[in-house]
Design a protein around this motif. Sequence first.
Motif, PDB file in Angstrom:
ATOM      1  N   SER A   1      41.062  40.799  45.177  1.00  8.25           N
ATOM      2  CA  SER A   1      41.923  40.201  44.612  1.00  8.25           C
ATOM      3  C   SER A   1      41.176  39.631  43.199  1.00  8.25           C
ATOM      4  CB  SER A   1      42.478  38.844  45.378  1.00  8.25           C
ATOM      5  OG  SER A   1      43.354  38.117  44.562  1.00  8.25           O
ATOM      6  N   TRP A   2      39.758  38.917  43.494  1.00  7.59           N
ATOM      7  CA  TRP A   2      39.382  38.623  42.365  1.00  7.59           C
ATOM      8  C   TRP A   2      38.884  39.667  41.270  1.00  7.59           C
ATOM      9  CZ3 TRP A   2      40.092  33.719  41.778  1.00  7.59           C
ATOM     10  CH2 TRP A   2      40.011  32.826  42.864  1.00  7.59           C
ATOM     11  N   ALA A   3      38.356  40.615  41.935  1.00  3.77           N
ATOM     12  CA  ALA A   3      38.118  41.836  41.287  1.00  3.77           C
ATOM     13  C   ALA A   3      39.134  42.447  40.290  1.00  3.77           C
ATOM     14  CB  ALA A   3      37.407  42.877  42.060  1.00  3.77           C
ATOM     15  N   SER A   4      40.312  42.245  40.959  1.00  5.69           N
ATOM     16  CA  SER A   4      41.594  42.612  40.281  1.00  5.69           C
ATOM     17  C   SER A   4      41.880  41.632  38.877  1.00  5.69           C
ATOM     18  CB  SER A   4      42.736  42.721  41.023  1.00  5.69           C
ATOM     19  OG  SER A   4      43.876  43.132  40.298  1.00  5.69           O
ATOM     20  N   LEU A   5      41.690  40.438  39.321  1.00  4.40           N
ATOM     21  CA  LEU A   5      42.061  39.286  38.248  1.00  4.40           C
ATOM     22  C   LEU A   5      41.053  39.484  36.882  1.00  4.40           C
ATOM     23  CD1 LEU A   5      43.696  36.690  37.907  1.00  4.40           C
ATOM     24  CD2 LEU A   5      41.645  35.706  38.893  1.00  4.40           C
ATOM     25  N   LEU A   6      39.754  39.900  37.456  1.00  4.27           N
ATOM     26  CA  LEU A   6      38.644  39.785  36.259  1.00  4.27           C
ATOM     27  C   LEU A   6      38.379  41.079  35.679  1.00  4.27           C
ATOM     28  CD1 LEU A   6      35.662  38.045  38.090  1.00  4.27           C
ATOM     29  CD2 LEU A   6      36.653  37.295  36.168  1.00  4.27           C
TER      30      LEU A   6
END
Length: 589
Positions: free
Chosen positions: A121-126
Motif C-alpha cells: 500500500s505504501w509502495a503504491s502511494l509513493l
Amino acid sequence: MDKQTQRHLYGWLRKQSAHGRRWIALCITLGLVQGMLMVAQAWLLATLLHGFIMLGHTPEQYLPHFAALLAVTALKALAAYGREVTGFHAGATVRQTIRDLVLTRLTALGPAYVQRRPAGSWASLLLEQIEEMQDFFARYLPQMAIAVFIPLVILVAVFPVNWAAGLILLGTAPLIPLFMILVGVGAADANRRNFRSLERLSGHFLDRLKGLRTLQLFLRAAAEGKAIERASEEFRERTMEVLRLAFLSTAVLEFFAAISVALVAVYFGFTYIDHLDFGHYGAEVTLFTGLFVLFLAPEFYAPLRELGTHYHARAQAIGAAEQLLAFLEAEVTEPASGAEPFSASAPIHIEARALEVLSAEGKTLVGPLSFTIEPGQQVALVGVSGAGKSSLINALLGFMPYRGNLKVNGQELRDLDMPQWRRHVGWLSQNPQLLTASVRDNLLLADPAADDATLEIALRRAQAWEFVAAKGLDYRLGDAATGLSVGQAQRIALARTLLKPTALMVLDEPTASLDRHSERAIMASLAEVVCRQTLVMITHRIEQLETMDQILVLARGQLVEQGPWRTLSRADGPFAALLAEREGGDLDA
C-alpha cells in the motif's frame, strides 16, 4: 466523489505546482512562441501558393520566403522539443517535492505507524500514485494557458483578414471545453476507484508473496492465488473503465474539431463560387485569404483538442491525490521530538510515572504505567501477545506519542532531540531489516569506522562468524536478506547492534529464530556486553528471565506485576500463573 472534494483536491494540486513554477512558465512561453511561429508558417505557405497559382511567379522570386519558411519550421520544431523537455522537468520537480512530503511525514510518524498498513500500500502511494501526477504538471497545467493564448493569437491574425471566419472560429471554440468537462466529471471518479483497486491489489500481492512459504506449508497457496486473481480482475475492470472514458473524450473532441474546420472550409467554398458575400471588409477574398485561414483553422482547435487529450491527466491526478492528501492531512499525533540535547557516557536511568502510550489517533494503547529502571539493570518485559510490550518499547524509542512522564537520565523523552537520543540506543527487533547490500555494508551502518577485526569480534559474539566467513564479508544479500536463513539474518542484525556503542540496549526476542545451543551462546555473549549498559528485553524464554534484575509483567496494556524472578515466581500472581501455563519453556506458548 462530490464536487467540493474535487475542488479541494484540484486546489491542492495547483498549489503544489508552485514548486515547478519556473519550468511551467518556460513551457508556456515556448508554447506561445510555437503558436506565433505557426502563424508565420501559415502566412509564408499561403503567400507562396498564392504567388505560384494566382500570380504565376517563379520559385526564384520567392527564395527569401523559402529560406524563412525553413527557418520558421526549424524554430517551431525546437520550440516543440523545448516544451516537452521543460514540461518533463516541471512534472519531475513537483513529483519529487510531493514524494519528499510523504517521506517526511512517514519519517515523522515513525515505523510504528508505517507497519499499520501493508508495504504494498505504501509502495503504491509513493510510486504509482505520485507517478500518475506527471502528466498533470507536465502537460495539463501548461496546456491550460497555451489553450487560451494560442487561439487568441490566431484570432488576432484571422480577424483582420476575414471577420466571418474569425466569428466561426470564436463561436465553435467553446464546444470543445464544454464536452471535455462533461466527460471529465466521470473520469475523476473512475480514476479514484482505479487507484483504490490498485492499492488493494499491491498490498494483497506483496503480503502474500512475503508469506508464500507459510501459505504453502498450510496448503493455502491455491486459495490465496484465487484471491489475487479476483483482485486482479477488479483492477482490470477499473482500468478498462478509465480507458473507455479516455477514448470517448478523444473521439468527442476530434468530432467537434472536424465539424468546426469543415464550417470554415464550407464558408470559403461558397464565397469562391459567389454564393456568399460577407466577411471580407469590402475587398476580394483571395486564395491567400482562404489558404491562410484554413491553414490556421486546425491549429486553432489543436490546443483545445490537446487540452482535452490531457484532461484525463487532470482526472487521473485528482484520483491519485485523494488518498495521498488524506494521508498528508490526517489528524494524527506525531511522536514528539524536541530540541533538548542529550548525551550519556554511562548506563541509562529510566523512570515512568502515569505513562500512557497512545496511538496516532490518540487512543490509549498501554497504561497508565509507573516503573523505574536503574542504570545498568537488565529488565525483561513479559506477557502474552497483545499485552502492550511492543507499544511500550516504541514509546521508549520515540516512535509513538505518550502522556504522562517518561524520563531518561532525568530528562523528559518528548523534549529530547530524537536523533541524539537514538545514537545512544541499540535496537534489535524480532524481524530485523537487512539492506540489499554486502554483509560488510550492513554491519558498517552501526559503526562506519569499524575495521575487519572489529567486525569479526562482533560476528563471533553473535555466533555468526562461521557462516559469514564461508561466504565472505563482501557477500551481497538479496532483497529481504535472500540467501540467508531467518536465524542467520537475525545473528547478523545482532552483530550490527553489538557494534554500536550504546548506553541502552533494547532487544525484542533476540533468539526467537535460533536453536537452543545458539541461544545459550548468544545470551552468554550478551551478558558480557550489556554489563556496562542498561538492558530492556522482550522475551518469552523462561531460562532468560532467571538472570534478569527485574521483570515487568504486562496484561491488556497494564503493568500487573513487577519485581525480580525469585519474588515473582514464588508469589501467587499473574507471573506465577503464566509459569504454570507454560509449555516448552515459552511463556507465550
